[in-house]
Design a protein around this motif. Structure first.
Motif, PDB file in Angstrom:
ATOM      1  N   SER A 116       0.802  -1.232   0.000  1.00 24.87           N
ATOM      2  CA  SER A 116       0.000   0.000   0.000  1.00 24.87           C
ATOM      3  C   SER A 116       0.835   1.283   0.000  1.00 24.87           C
ATOM      4  O   SER A 116       0.300   2.363   0.284  1.00 24.87           O
ATOM      5  CB  SER A 116      -0.933  -0.006   1.217  1.00 24.87           C
ATOM      6  N   HIS A 117       2.125   1.185  -0.337  1.00 19.56           N
ATOM      7  CA  HIS A 117       2.962   2.398  -0.382  1.00 19.56           C
ATOM      8  C   HIS A 117       4.169   2.115  -1.277  1.00 19.56           C
ATOM      9  O   HIS A 117       5.136   1.484  -0.856  1.00 19.56           O
ATOM     10  CB  HIS A 117       3.416   2.753   1.037  1.00 19.56           C
ATOM     11  N   THR A 118       4.111   2.582  -2.539  1.00 13.83           N
ATOM     12  CA  THR A 118       5.257   2.409  -3.437  1.00 13.83           C
ATOM     13  C   THR A 118       5.422   3.629  -4.340  1.00 13.83           C
ATOM     14  O   THR A 118       4.464   4.356  -4.606  1.00 13.83           O
ATOM     15  CB  THR A 118       5.129   1.145  -4.351  1.00 13.83           C
ATOM     16  N   ALA A 185       0.521   2.955  -6.187  1.00 12.54           N
ATOM     17  CA  ALA A 185       1.663   3.467  -6.945  1.00 12.54           C
ATOM     18  C   ALA A 185       1.580   4.987  -7.022  1.00 12.54           C
ATOM     19  O   ALA A 185       0.605   5.535  -7.533  1.00 12.54           O
ATOM     20  CB  ALA A 185       1.674   2.856  -8.344  1.00 12.54           C
ATOM     21  N   LYS A 186       2.642   5.647  -6.534  1.00 12.22           N
ATOM     22  CA  LYS A 186       2.635   7.110  -6.468  1.00 12.22           C
ATOM     23  C   LYS A 186       3.428   7.719  -7.628  1.00 12.22           C
ATOM     24  O   LYS A 186       4.437   7.156  -8.054  1.00 12.22           O
ATOM     25  CB  LYS A 186       3.308   7.580  -5.165  1.00 12.22           C
ATOM     26  N   SER A 187       3.004   8.897  -8.054  1.00 14.65           N
ATOM     27  CA  SER A 187       3.865   9.748  -8.868  1.00 14.65           C
ATOM     28  C   SER A 187       4.802  10.433  -7.861  1.00 14.65           C
ATOM     29  O   SER A 187       4.913  10.009  -6.726  1.00 14.65           O
ATOM     30  CB  SER A 187       3.020  10.769  -9.628  1.00 14.65           C
ATOM     31  N   ALA A 286      -0.581  10.616   3.772  1.00 12.68           N
ATOM     32  CA  ALA A 286       0.618  11.460   3.899  1.00 12.68           C
ATOM     33  C   ALA A 286       1.793  10.670   4.455  1.00 12.68           C
ATOM     34  O   ALA A 286       1.624   9.678   5.156  1.00 12.68           O
ATOM     35  CB  ALA A 286       0.336  12.660   4.803  1.00 12.68           C
ATOM     36  N   HIS A 287       2.996  11.143   4.078  1.00 10.36           N
ATOM     37  CA  HIS A 287       4.247  10.700   4.682  1.00 10.36           C
ATOM     38  C   HIS A 287       4.471  11.593   5.900  1.00 10.36           C
ATOM     39  O   HIS A 287       4.553  12.815   5.747  1.00 10.36           O
ATOM     40  CB  HIS A 287       5.416  10.938   3.732  1.00 10.36           C
ATOM     41  N   VAL A 288       4.573  11.014   7.079  1.00  2.00           N
ATOM     42  CA  VAL A 288       4.739  11.838   8.290  1.00  2.00           C
ATOM     43  C   VAL A 288       5.760  11.232   9.253  1.00  2.00           C
ATOM     44  O   VAL A 288       6.000  10.019   9.239  1.00  2.00           O
ATOM     45  CB  VAL A 288       3.389  11.990   9.062  1.00  2.00           C
ATOM     46  N   ASP A 308       1.900   7.423   6.943  1.00  2.00           N
ATOM     47  CA  ASP A 308       2.947   6.436   6.717  1.00  2.00           C
ATOM     48  C   ASP A 308       4.303   6.877   7.261  1.00  2.00           C
ATOM     49  O   ASP A 308       4.594   8.066   7.314  1.00  2.00           O
ATOM     50  CB  ASP A 308       3.070   6.181   5.214  1.00  2.00           C
ATOM     51  N   HIS A 309       5.117   5.909   7.629  1.00  2.00           N
ATOM     52  CA  HIS A 309       6.463   6.020   8.227  1.00  2.00           C
ATOM     53  C   HIS A 309       6.352   6.019   9.763  1.00  2.00           C
ATOM     54  O   HIS A 309       6.609   5.024  10.394  1.00  2.00           O
ATOM     55  CB  HIS A 309       7.255   7.251   7.747  1.00  2.00           C
ATOM     56  N   LEU A 310       6.092   7.188  10.377  1.00  2.00           N
ATOM     57  CA  LEU A 310       5.812   7.273  11.820  1.00  2.00           C
ATOM     58  C   LEU A 310       6.972   6.870  12.729  1.00  2.00           C
ATOM     59  O   LEU A 310       6.757   6.444  13.868  1.00  2.00           O
ATOM     60  CB  LEU A 310       4.568   6.419  12.163  1.00  2.00           C
ATOM     61  N   THR A 360       6.278  -1.846   1.202  1.00  2.00           N
ATOM     62  CA  THR A 360       7.704  -1.809   0.838  1.00  2.00           C
ATOM     63  C   THR A 360       8.273  -0.394   0.781  1.00  2.00           C
ATOM     64  O   THR A 360       9.471  -0.216   0.957  1.00  2.00           O
ATOM     65  CB  THR A 360       7.957  -2.442  -0.554  1.00  2.00           C
ATOM     66  N   ASP A 361       7.435   0.616   0.434  1.00  2.00           N
ATOM     67  CA  ASP A 361       7.951   1.960   0.128  1.00  2.00           C
ATOM     68  C   ASP A 361       8.949   1.886  -1.023  1.00  2.00           C
ATOM     69  O   ASP A 361       9.929   2.638  -1.064  1.00  2.00           O
ATOM     70  CB  ASP A 361       8.603   2.602   1.372  1.00  2.00           C
ATOM     71  N   TYR A 362       8.720   0.966  -1.956  1.00  2.00           N
ATOM     72  CA  TYR A 362       9.637   0.794  -3.087  1.00  2.00           C
ATOM     73  C   TYR A 362       9.953   2.153  -3.729  1.00  2.00           C
ATOM     74  O   TYR A 362       9.057   2.850  -4.194  1.00  2.00           O
ATOM     75  CB  TYR A 362       8.997  -0.138  -4.119  1.00  2.00           C
TER      76      TYR A 362
HETATM   77 ZN   LIG Z   1       7.174   6.946   0.424  1.00  2.00          ZN
END
Ligand SMILES: [Zn+2]
Length: 457
Positions: A116-118, A185-187, A286-288, A308-310, A360-362
């Motif tokens: 859920s985060h790439t 999948a993020k831009s 958000a990335h936080v 995400d991250h935390l 994964t945060d690929y």
């Molecule tokens: Zn990320």
């Protein structure tokens, strides 16, 4: 808020070979016949009385069926139970000739992983940064010297859409080969209107050639590009007034994301971006708290689907998260790759009742891995999650982080037929065998992809 259905890309593949870095997967039939998986040593159903993400002690409840069987038809899971009941079933006996039976003796079957985060829309690995880091430079020092996110921007801006699409598809295929069937999948490496839309188009076109499901996210607010140096507010205006409305209008994004942290975007910028997303009908994430604590109270008032991250989350924010419907997505691959020696407080989050997911945060700068099993292994060894908890965090809770929990993340009748067949007898081996790919076959939206090593039937 509901995810716009037409933005969730799901395509039943035509017959062709998928190439990834892992084993090559062959789509063996244009229209898959009904599939009957039998003799499954452990079938991890993750079924539950409610569809939402798992919290607290429930996170470790996998609802395992020994000697299990699953029937899939027309892209959906039709029935789940014991092999002995499946072989006696009237419909199955009557349709035996039409079915493709897959013997899963000595194997574990899990829901396809939900990553859920790439960040797959990039062109080249970041080897200079990697080498600098081995010599002791930090993430922020590298970014200040012109490396980091900005150093991937040139490549993406110069690349044609087709090249980007190939890069995204290659990553998706690599993910599939390790059991992942749903990917966000993020831009975020274009950082101009044209290049962010090009990245989202590349994601959409790659997804249309991939058998799994892709949820695209606009991350225009990933970093302030060089031409806006000193004017982050002007860049935020571009994101809010141009990128978000255009991505929404063209149905190129299911979510809007922002990097809200020290040295990235401020809380004020983030709230502005969230507001623009809301007025364009797009849910936010958000990335936080990756580099320093990000206060979450105001961000949470927008009901982000995931934060995400935390790494630096504090007790106040943990209790706010526990009372919210927001999923906390942890990405220990980035902590590992950056050599931080510090990981997010997974036990504390789970203990407080926060819905925790793993991804994964690929990406080329801080987590160049497509492997969910590797992330699961890190979550066990470095964050002390149990081998059962990591499975739920990588499936049903990942689905929750994408608002797809009604279709994905568990093996239950009526859900999408997304499953991974793993060459182990005990599910705990999935996180135990470090950096190994033991996935033998994948079923993605009902299509069967055996690896070359999978026995033929
Ligand atoms: Zn990320």
């Amino acid at each position: 808020m509901e995810v716009a259905r037409d933005c969730i890309i799901h395509v039943a593949l035509s017959s062709h070979q998928l190439k990834g870095r892992g084993p090559e997967y062959l789509n063996t039939s244009r229209r898959s016949p009904p599939l009957l998986l039998v003799n499954i040593e452990q079938l991890l159903t993750l079924r539950s009385g409610h569809p939402g993400p798992r919290r607290g002690p429930e996170l470790g409840n996998l609802e395992i069926i020994q000697d299990g069987a699953v029937l899939c038809n027309a892209g959906k899971i039709v029935a789940v139970g014991k092999t002995k009941d499946a072989v006696r079933d009237g419909w199955i006996r009557k349709n035996k000739k039409r079915l493709r039976e897959i013997d899963c003796r000595d194997k574990v079957v899990v829901p396809g992983f939900v990553d859920s985060h790439t960040h797959p829309a990039f062109v080249a690995p970041r080897l200079v940064d990697f080498e600098k880091r081995t010599a002791g430079a930090t993430y922020e020092q590298i970014a200040a010297a012109g490396g980091g996110i900005r150093s991937s921007v040139d490549g993406v801006r110069k690349a044609g859409k087709h090249l980007l699409e190939q890069k995204v598809l290659s990553a998706l295929n690599s993910m599939l080969s390790e059991g992942t069937t749903t990917v966000e999948a993020k831009s975020g490496y274009g950082l101009s209107l044209e290049s962010e839309l090009k990245s989202l188009n590349a994601i959409r076109d790659a997804a249309s050639k991939w058998p799994g499901t892709v949820a695209p996210t606009l991350l225009g607010a990933h970093a302030v590009p060089l031409e806006f140096e000193g004017n982050p507010k002007d860049y935020v205006e571009l994101v809010c007034e141009q990128m978000i409305p255009q991505a929404a209008r063209r149905k190129l994004a299911s979510f809007v994301d922002i990097f809200c942290d020290r040295g990235a975007f401020s809380e004020e910028d983030s709230l502005r971006v969230f507001e623009a997303a809301r007025s364009n009908g797009l849910p936010v994430r958000a990335h936080v708290s990756q580099l320093a604590r990000t206060p979450l109270q105001h961000l949470l008032s927008f009901g982000p689907v995931s934060l995400d991250h935390l790494d630096h989350v504090d007790d106040t924010d943990i209790s706010l998260l526990a009372r919210s419907s927001t999923v906390a997505t942890l990405v220990p691959g980035s902590n590992h790759f950056l050599g931080l020696g510090k990981y997010p407080p997974a036990r504390k989050l789970i203990g407080a009742g926060v819905a925790v997911a793993l991804a994964t945060d690929y990406n080329p700068g801080s987590s160049p891995t497509t492997s969910m099993p590797f992330v699961l292994s890190l979550a066990c060894t470095q964050m002390k999650m149990s081998p059962a908890e990591v499975i739920a965090a990588a499936t049903i809770n990942g689905a929750g982080a994408l608002q797809l929990q009604s279709r994905k993340g568990s093996i239950e009748a009526g859900k999408d037929a997304d499953l991974a067949i793993v060459k182990v007898k005990d599910y705990r081996e999935i996180a135990y065998w470090m950096a190994a790919n033991l996935c033998e076959a994948v079923i993605a939206n009902g299509e069967f992809f055996p690896s070359p090593s999978f026995e033929r039937f």
